[in-house]
Design an enzyme around this catalytic site. Structure first.
Site, PDB file in Angstrom:
ATOM      1  N   SER A 179       0.519  25.431  57.720  1.00 14.01           N
ATOM      2  CA  SER A 179       0.461  24.291  58.640  1.00 14.01           C
ATOM      3  C   SER A 179      -0.555  23.220  58.272  1.00 14.01           C
ATOM      4  CB  SER A 179       0.183  24.779  60.064  1.00 14.01           C
ATOM      5  OG  SER A 179       1.340  25.348  60.626  1.00 14.01           O
ATOM      6  N   LYS A 222       0.675  19.717  58.051  1.00 17.52           N
ATOM      7  CA  LYS A 222       0.733  18.750  59.159  1.00 17.52           C
ATOM      8  C   LYS A 222      -0.305  17.640  59.026  1.00 17.52           C
ATOM      9  CE  LYS A 222       2.705  22.027  62.506  1.00 17.52           C
ATOM     10  NZ  LYS A 222       2.516  23.374  61.991  1.00 17.52           N
ATOM     11  N   SER A 266      -1.084  23.083  66.550  1.00 17.36           N
ATOM     12  CA  SER A 266      -0.289  23.224  65.330  1.00 17.36           C
ATOM     13  C   SER A 266       1.191  23.380  65.646  1.00 17.36           C
ATOM     14  CB  SER A 266      -0.782  24.418  64.499  1.00 17.36           C
ATOM     15  OG  SER A 266      -0.259  24.370  63.192  1.00 17.36           O
ATOM     16  N   LYS A 316      -7.792  21.146  59.848  1.00 19.24           N
ATOM     17  CA  LYS A 316      -6.519  21.782  60.196  1.00 19.24           C
ATOM     18  C   LYS A 316      -6.469  23.226  59.702  1.00 19.24           C
ATOM     19  CE  LYS A 316      -2.458  21.867  61.960  1.00 19.24           C
ATOM     20  NZ  LYS A 316      -2.683  23.303  62.210  1.00 19.24           N
TER      21      LYS A 316
END
Length: 380
Positions: free
Chosen positions: A59, A62, A114, A221
């Site tokens: 993720s 992203k 997320s 992140k």
């Protein structure tokens, strides 16, 4: 005899100081399959483990999806999410069929909980399909020089060939953090936003525990899939020293980032750049052709770089118009280190410049005018 005793005493103490110094700057040992620590300003590598190896990055994908969403504009315009796009497995921000959202809310949903649903909804909104959005992602990656990166999905769920390197992800994070809205969102432990049918207030929680575990962390992140393992991109600033850290496939990511930052803050440092004193811009309508410009002091985080590694370029219109007041912002200065732009700073007028004074000069009478005047005198 006194000098001899002092010398012996000094020799005895040297091993103690040396051991302390070595211990303070010894490189960390991390469990990541790929890792890197860079200066957020220059992109210099401070520490790395297989940082150029292409790996799944889950993720942390992203980061790119959010950056493209923020760059598309109209962040607070409401629209209905695509019902098919949000039907996706894994982590979610809680979107349901018929929900009204904004791009800003989707960005919060991607960076904090997320949400795979928010990533897919963003892709369809911006490009019409997940496949078309992957093209946008790869075009952006190419423009940033991310040579080990290939995007297939907007969320980070595995797709054939989907992956990046620790270094590429650090450079991507460096670019994304230049956007103030991105930085504000990813640095928030929780954030309030609105979506639903009709929209109502929600609180979203950040999955990045490092925000509260280590002083100075402001992003970025988390990520996890069975294939990628635990992935983490973070950024941290202390006393003006600004660093970015990435680990891919790391079962001990929180502690490894802390160890890497401890090392980075011991070895990286700030320098004050020597801004050239001959910066100028062309000016029209004044008694002078060029106007001198000044900039505020600039500090940057470096590892091995020094002042000689930096280049400066004035970015401005072809010329400015008089009058100009001292301190007026007229241009920007692009600062680069080894070919990579570090930042842009404002350039200001060094002094007042008034409009050029126009002096009227007497016009000589033409021969026709003289002949006409003589005729008029005769008639009189």
């Amino acid at each position: 005899m006194k000098k001899f005793v002092i010398s012996i005493f000094t020799v005895m103490l040297l091993p103690l100081f040396s051991a302390s110094d070595v211990q303070a700057v010894s490189e960390p040992v991390v469990s990541a399959k790929g890792a890197v620590l860079i200066s957020a300003d220059t992109g210099e590598i401070i520490y790395s483990v297989n940082c150029d190896e292409k790996l799944p990055m889950a993720s942390t994908t992203k980061i790119m999806t959010t950056l493209l969403c923020l760059e598309s504009g109209n962040l607070y315009e409401e629209f209905e999410v695509d019902s098919d796009a949000i039907m996706v497995e894994g982590s979610s921000m809680g979107l349901q069929k018929g929900d009204i959202v904004t791009k800003y809310a989707l960005c919060c949903g991607m960076l904090l909980p997320s949400g795979n649903d928010s990533a897919n909804a963003t892709a369809v909104k911006l490009a019409g399909s997940l496949e078309n959005f992957a093209v946008m992602m790869n075009d952006k990656a190419e423009s940033l020089g991310l040579s080990k990166t290939w995007f297939v999905t907007p969320s980070g769920l595995e797709g054939k060939g989907h992956g990046s390197s620790a270094y590429d992800m650090a450079i991507l994070a460096r670019e994304a953090l230049k956007n103030p809205i991105f930085r504000e969102i990813c640095s928030s432990p929780t954030i309030k936003t609105e979506f639903g049918n009709p929209p109502y207030t929600r609180w979203l929680k950040n999955t990045n525990k490092l925000l509260t575990m280590y002083d100075g962390v402001y992003g970025v992140k988390t990520g996890f899939t069975d294939e990628a393992g635990r992935c983490l991109v973070s950024a941290c600033e202390r006393d003006g020293v600004n660093l970015i850290c990435v680990t891919l496939n790391d079962r001990n990511d929180w502690n490894d980032h802390i160890a890497m930052y401890d090392y980075g803050f011991e070895t990286a440092h700030n320098i004050k750049l020597d801004i050239p004193d001959n910066l100028s811009v062309r000016i029209a309508g004044a008694d002078t052709d060029r106007l001198q410009l000044t900039a505020d002091d600039v500090d940057v985080t470096v590892y091995n770089a020094d002042s000689d590694d930096f280049d400066f370029k004035v970015l401005s219109a072809p010329f400015v118009y008089a009058p100009v007041q001292k301190g007026e912002e007229l241009a920007q200065l692009s600062i680069s280190c080894n070919g990579r732009e570090v930042r842009r700073v404002s350039l200001y007028a060094e002094n007042d410049v008034p409009v050029r004074k126009i002096t009227k000069t007497p016009v000589k009478k033409s021969l026709l005018r003289k002949f006409t005047d003589k005729l008029l005198k005769r008639r009189i």
